[in-house]
Enzyme design. Structure first.
Site, mmCIF file in Angstrom:
data_model
loop_
_atom_site.group_PDB
_atom_site.id
_atom_site.type_symbol
_atom_site.label_atom_id
_atom_site.label_comp_id
_atom_site.label_asym_id
_atom_site.label_seq_id
_atom_site.Cartn_x
_atom_site.Cartn_y
_atom_site.Cartn_z
ATOM 1 C CB THR A 39 -0.749 -0.005 0.860
ATOM 2 O OG1 THR A 39 0.199 -0.707 2.267
ATOM 3 C CG2 THR A 39 -2.017 -0.778 0.738
ATOM 4 N NE ARG A 81 3.971 7.656 -4.388
ATOM 5 C CZ ARG A 81 2.980 8.084 -3.789
ATOM 6 N NH1 ARG A 81 2.239 7.651 -3.296
ATOM 7 N NH2 ARG A 81 3.690 9.368 -3.342
ATOM 8 C CD GLU A 87 0.903 6.190 -9.904
ATOM 9 O OE1 GLU A 87 -0.666 5.557 -10.882
ATOM 10 O OE2 GLU A 87 0.856 5.665 -9.362
ATOM 11 C CG HIS A 131 -1.629 4.944 -6.522
ATOM 12 N ND1 HIS A 131 -0.949 5.558 -6.754
ATOM 13 C CD2 HIS A 131 -1.735 5.423 -4.549
ATOM 14 C CE1 HIS A 131 0.552 6.133 -6.114
ATOM 15 N NE2 HIS A 131 -0.664 5.830 -4.457
ATOM 16 C CB ALA A 132 -7.823 3.268 -4.839
ATOM 17 C CB ALA A 133 -4.519 2.479 0.367
#
Length: 346
Positions: free
Chosen positions: A239, A241, A270, A294-296
């Site tokens: 969680t 990069r 990304e 990339h929604a954490a």
């Protein structure tokens, strides 16, 4: 110092929030001009921001080349906590302040998301779901599944978010270990975890959660060599990069059974940083990995904070007030918040 009516230009280099209404209300309310762009290349940033007094960026790369062309810039404000998209050393050299958003803005969201990924992978939720939708109503379709209680949750880094993850995992009866070379073992122990070496983290974790920043030292830290050292029954959660984990190595690890499963919130390339991204990553074809975009950090509450904060930082700095979350303030000249301290070094 007021900036009302100056007409100075602030550029949002890129954003994926749908609009910039929140930022516009703050920035234009202070008498500044706001330009919102969707830059995907360094050249595009230069073209739109070369005469800006401030730049706000989400994914756009603010490199040394870009910074060299920002002749009037006094502050670069990052949407979010990580500043890996900004060449902070170059900004410092040119007397430009860099700010970020303290990670409390999404601490609970990321901790919840890490546990959600862990539970989804450990309990084979996506495997069961696909099997059931295909007409297979059998508990065996998810086998093997192992009990979480009593297993070891290892954390790479032990900052605020990692500690929030640890608190949640402890509620599931997991034993918590952590590796953080910047913290003394006593501090880690006082927070309820056992300090371990990186080698012990790799070889001893049943579930390993990466919550470290992306730096030259952590880039591709999890490559084939390191993934082969993990337990075959281990689950890897990232969680942080994406580039901390080498995607090609992770694909091999999951395909060949070096580890049992993975949950990742950011893939190496990304996609938000690319103009022509296509879903061709081989990881998408595997059943033993859960991937989120990339929604954490996402909740409606967190999103308002992460948009307001950098806009407010820009206004504060341009008014001559100290920022609330500076990254390189200690390395700039004394008059770093004021117009008088805005001269560029060459």
């Amino acid at each position: 110092m007021s900036v009302a009516g100056t007409g100075e230009k602030v550029v949002i280099a890129d954003y994926d929030y749908g609009d910039v209404d929140i930022e516009r209300a703050i920035i234009e309310g202070a008498g500044l001009e706001l330009i919102a762009a969707q830059c995907k290349t360094e050249q595009e940033v230069i073209e739109v921001a070369h005469d800006a007094v401030a730049v706000v960026a989400q994914y756009a790369t603010i490199s040394a080349r870009v910074i060299e062309e920002l002749r009037d810039c006094r502050v670069i404000a990052r949407y979010g906590t990580g500043v890996d998209i900004v060449d902070v050393d170059a900004a410092t050299h040119h007397n430009i302040l860099v700010t970020n958003v303290p990670n409390e803005w999404c601490e609970n969201e990321v901790a919840d998301h890490a546990m959600a990924l862990l539970l989804a992978v450990a309990r084979k939720i996506n495997v069961y779901d696909r099997a059931t939708r295909a007409g297979t109503w059998q508990w065996q379709s998810g086998a093997p599944i192992h009990r979480l209680r009593g297993s070891v949750l290892g954390l790479l880094s032990f900052g605020a978010i990692a500690r929030a993850i640890a608190a949640r995992a402890a509620g599931f009866g997991m034993r918590i270990t952590a590796h953080d070379p910047f913290l003394p073992a006593l501090e880690i122990a006082a927070a309820g975890a056992e300090a371990v070496s990186f080698d012990e983290l790799l070889t001893g974790s049943d579930c390993l959660v990466i919550q470290a920043p992306l730096t030259p030292q952590t880039h591709h830290l999890f490559d084939e060599t390191q993934l082969r050292r993990m337990k075959r029954s281990a689950i890897l959660i990232n969680t942080a990069r994406g580039p901390i984990v080498e995607d090609r190595a992770l694909h091999r690890a999951l395909s060949e059974g070096w580890i049992a499963g993975a949950g990742i919130d950011d893939i190496e390339e990304e996609p938000s940083k690319l103009a022509d991204w296509r879903p061709e990553n081989p990881l998408f074809g595997l059943d033993n990995v859960v991937i989120t975009p990339h929604a954490a950090y996402y909740s409606e509450e967190a999103m308002r904070t992460v948009r307001e904060f950098p806009a407010e930082e820009v206004v504060r700095v341009l008014r001559g007030q100290p920022p609330r979350s500076p990254v390189n303030a200690g390395e700039l000249v004394e008059a770093r918040w004021s117009r008088s301290g805005s001269s560029r070094s060459t």
